[in-house]
Design a protein around this motif. Structure first.
Motif, mmCIF file in Angstrom:
data_model
loop_
_atom_site.group_PDB
_atom_site.id
_atom_site.type_symbol
_atom_site.label_atom_id
_atom_site.label_comp_id
_atom_site.label_asym_id
_atom_site.label_seq_id
_atom_site.Cartn_x
_atom_site.Cartn_y
_atom_site.Cartn_z
ATOM 1 N N PRO A 80 0.971 -1.271 -0.175
ATOM 2 C CA PRO A 80 0.059 -0.190 -0.049
ATOM 3 C C PRO A 80 0.897 1.231 0.004
ATOM 4 C CG PRO A 80 -0.288 -1.200 2.264
ATOM 5 C CD PRO A 80 0.814 -1.955 1.178
ATOM 6 N N PRO A 81 0.343 2.628 -0.697
ATOM 7 C CA PRO A 81 1.468 3.588 -0.713
ATOM 8 C C PRO A 81 1.709 4.283 0.628
ATOM 9 C CG PRO A 81 -0.880 3.741 -1.800
ATOM 10 C CD PRO A 81 -0.766 2.591 -1.058
ATOM 11 N N GLU A 82 1.461 3.956 1.744
ATOM 12 C CA GLU A 82 1.664 4.515 3.102
ATOM 13 C C GLU A 82 2.894 3.451 3.459
ATOM 14 O OE1 GLU A 82 -1.943 1.723 3.614
ATOM 15 O OE2 GLU A 82 -1.659 3.563 2.313
ATOM 16 N N ARG A 83 3.044 2.128 2.836
ATOM 17 C CA ARG A 83 4.217 1.370 3.434
ATOM 18 C C ARG A 83 5.027 1.260 2.570
ATOM 19 N NH1 ARG A 83 2.857 -4.110 4.816
ATOM 20 N NH2 ARG A 83 4.741 -3.938 5.866
ATOM 21 N N LEU A 84 5.243 2.270 1.368
ATOM 22 C CA LEU A 84 6.421 2.243 0.474
ATOM 23 C C LEU A 84 7.667 2.563 1.075
ATOM 24 C CD1 LEU A 84 5.027 3.952 -2.884
ATOM 25 C CD2 LEU A 84 5.608 1.537 -2.633
ATOM 26 N N SER A 85 8.673 1.600 0.643
ATOM 27 C CA SER A 85 10.060 1.750 1.405
ATOM 28 C C SER A 85 10.899 0.999 0.483
ATOM 29 C CB SER A 85 10.149 1.277 2.703
ATOM 30 O OG SER A 85 9.939 -0.014 2.960
ATOM 31 N N ALA A 86 12.079 1.083 0.736
ATOM 32 C CA ALA A 86 13.071 0.591 0.029
ATOM 33 C C ALA A 86 12.924 -1.028 0.269
ATOM 34 C CB ALA A 86 14.683 0.619 0.570
ATOM 35 N N LYS A 87 12.607 -1.612 1.308
ATOM 36 C CA LYS A 87 12.409 -3.137 1.640
ATOM 37 C C LYS A 87 11.074 -3.546 0.653
ATOM 38 C CE LYS A 87 14.425 -3.161 6.292
ATOM 39 N NZ LYS A 87 14.399 -3.615 7.523
ATOM 40 N N THR A 88 9.886 -2.737 1.006
ATOM 41 C CA THR A 88 8.822 -3.197 0.252
ATOM 42 C C THR A 88 9.089 -3.128 -1.121
ATOM 43 O OG1 THR A 88 7.760 -1.147 0.336
ATOM 44 C CG2 THR A 88 7.343 -2.586 2.173
ATOM 45 N N ARG A 89 9.753 -2.266 -1.893
ATOM 46 C CA ARG A 89 9.895 -2.070 -3.163
ATOM 47 C C ARG A 89 10.706 -3.218 -3.459
ATOM 48 N NH1 ARG A 89 8.911 1.597 -7.739
ATOM 49 N NH2 ARG A 89 9.822 0.433 -9.186
ATOM 50 N N ILE A 90 11.836 -3.557 -3.177
ATOM 51 C CA ILE A 90 12.589 -4.892 -3.203
ATOM 52 C C ILE A 90 11.810 -6.222 -3.269
ATOM 53 C CG2 ILE A 90 14.402 -6.340 -2.404
ATOM 54 C CD1 ILE A 90 15.923 -3.936 -1.331
ATOM 55 N N LEU A 91 10.823 -6.113 -2.273
ATOM 56 C CA LEU A 91 9.840 -7.238 -2.179
ATOM 57 C C LEU A 91 9.037 -7.207 -3.451
ATOM 58 C CD1 LEU A 91 8.780 -9.663 -0.653
ATOM 59 C CD2 LEU A 91 7.304 -8.058 0.732
ATOM 60 N N LEU A 92 8.392 -6.222 -3.888
ATOM 61 C CA LEU A 92 7.539 -5.886 -5.016
ATOM 62 C C LEU A 92 8.414 -6.540 -6.296
ATOM 63 C CD1 LEU A 92 5.453 -3.192 -6.263
ATOM 64 C CD2 LEU A 92 7.365 -3.326 -7.656
ATOM 65 N N GLU A 93 9.548 -6.001 -6.311
ATOM 66 C CA GLU A 93 10.546 -6.466 -7.634
ATOM 67 C C GLU A 93 10.718 -8.029 -7.646
ATOM 68 O OE1 GLU A 93 13.477 -3.613 -7.842
ATOM 69 O OE2 GLU A 93 12.134 -2.058 -8.556
ATOM 70 N N SER A 94 11.220 -8.523 -6.337
ATOM 71 C CA SER A 94 11.533 -9.989 -6.145
ATOM 72 C C SER A 94 10.351 -10.768 -6.286
ATOM 73 C CB SER A 94 11.978 -10.171 -4.654
ATOM 74 O OG SER A 94 13.240 -9.276 -4.847
ATOM 75 N N THR A 95 9.224 -10.435 -6.103
ATOM 76 C CA THR A 95 7.995 -11.229 -6.215
ATOM 77 C C THR A 95 7.622 -11.393 -7.779
ATOM 78 O OG1 THR A 95 6.353 -9.484 -5.745
ATOM 79 C CG2 THR A 95 7.189 -11.056 -3.818
ATOM 80 N N HIS A 96 7.941 -10.312 -8.272
ATOM 81 C CA HIS A 96 7.547 -10.390 -9.734
ATOM 82 C C HIS A 96 8.568 -11.101 -10.490
ATOM 83 C CE1 HIS A 96 7.714 -8.851 -14.074
ATOM 84 N NE2 HIS A 96 6.229 -8.985 -13.715
ATOM 85 N N ALA A 97 9.807 -10.915 -10.024
ATOM 86 C CA ALA A 97 11.014 -11.923 -10.671
ATOM 87 C C ALA A 97 10.682 -13.312 -10.341
ATOM 88 C CB ALA A 97 12.432 -11.252 -10.115
ATOM 89 N N ALA A 98 10.498 -13.658 -9.402
ATOM 90 C CA ALA A 98 10.143 -14.981 -8.880
ATOM 91 C C ALA A 98 8.964 -15.236 -9.761
ATOM 92 C CB ALA A 98 10.067 -15.087 -7.492
ATOM 93 N N SER A 99 7.653 -14.902 -9.831
ATOM 94 C CA SER A 99 6.610 -15.202 -10.344
ATOM 95 C C SER A 99 6.690 -15.270 -11.748
ATOM 96 C CB SER A 99 5.337 -14.581 -9.911
ATOM 97 O OG SER A 99 5.191 -13.319 -10.494
ATOM 98 N N SER A 100 7.509 -14.511 -12.526
ATOM 99 C CA SER A 100 7.758 -14.415 -14.088
ATOM 100 C C SER A 100 8.457 -15.791 -14.428
ATOM 101 C CB SER A 100 8.422 -13.135 -14.480
ATOM 102 O OG SER A 100 9.738 -13.023 -13.914
ATOM 103 N N LEU A 101 8.842 -16.238 -13.629
ATOM 104 C CA LEU A 101 9.871 -17.695 -13.955
ATOM 105 C C LEU A 101 8.962 -18.457 -14.621
ATOM 106 C CD1 LEU A 101 12.340 -18.322 -11.062
ATOM 107 C CD2 LEU A 101 12.954 -17.380 -13.234
ATOM 108 N N ARG A 102 7.587 -18.569 -14.319
ATOM 109 C CA ARG A 102 6.560 -19.513 -14.846
ATOM 110 C C ARG A 102 6.360 -19.207 -16.292
ATOM 111 N NH1 ARG A 102 0.636 -20.705 -12.945
ATOM 112 N NH2 ARG A 102 -0.352 -21.902 -14.839
ATOM 113 N N HIS A 103 6.668 -17.965 -16.876
ATOM 114 C CA HIS A 103 6.675 -17.659 -18.132
ATOM 115 C C HIS A 103 8.038 -17.845 -18.851
ATOM 116 C CE1 HIS A 103 2.755 -16.389 -17.953
ATOM 117 N NE2 HIS A 103 2.818 -15.319 -16.932
#
Length: 135
Positions: free
Chosen positions: A77-100
């Motif tokens: 959520p916008p109020e929880r944006l931080s370096a850590k949550t941004r890394i989590l956002l990018e990491s979860t996409h990188a991991a889930s995109s392995l399916r493709h």
């Protein structure tokens, strides 16, 4: 040419990287190129998954002649944006995109070019200096 675009943001996001990447891909497809994209579901600038994409984890769709493969991600959520949550956002996409990525890597046919748009650090590869470049 057969092209693959790998990006976090893609159409129908209305602004920034998603807007411009979607327009570039559609432009290439309209000129006869076979264009595929691996992208997250639309989530920017609202910082929440677009209502039309909620619950559709690995959606495949055709947008303006582009074969789009969606891979889910964690969106803080916008109020929880931080370096850590941004890394989590990018990491979860990188991991889930392995399916493709896995089927792409295992097929004998390859892409003529892969365009990585603003690639996060997690998707970087090891670069080596080509032989013959300096000492």
């Amino acid at each position: 040419m057969k092209l693959l675009i790998y990006t976090l943001n893609y159409a129908p996001e209305p602004t920034a990287t998603g807007k411009y990447t979607g327009e570039m891909a559609a432009w290439l497809a309209a000129r006869g190129h076979e264009v595929h994209a691996i992208a997250a579901p639309p989530h920017y600038p609202a910082w929440k998954i677009d209502e039309d994409y909620r619950g559709k984890r690995f959606l495949k769709e055709n947008l303006e002649g582009v074969h789009v493969m969606r891979a889910p991600l964690y969106v803080p959520p916008p109020e929880r944006l931080s370096a850590k949550t941004r890394i989590l956002l990018e990491s979860t996409h990188a991991a889930s995109s392995l399916r493709h990525w896995f089927p792409i890597l295992l097929q004998p046919e390859t892409y003529d070019a892969v365009i990585a748009v603003c690639p996060p650090m997690q998707t970087a590869c090891r670069w080596t200096k080509p032989s013959g470049w300096g000492s």
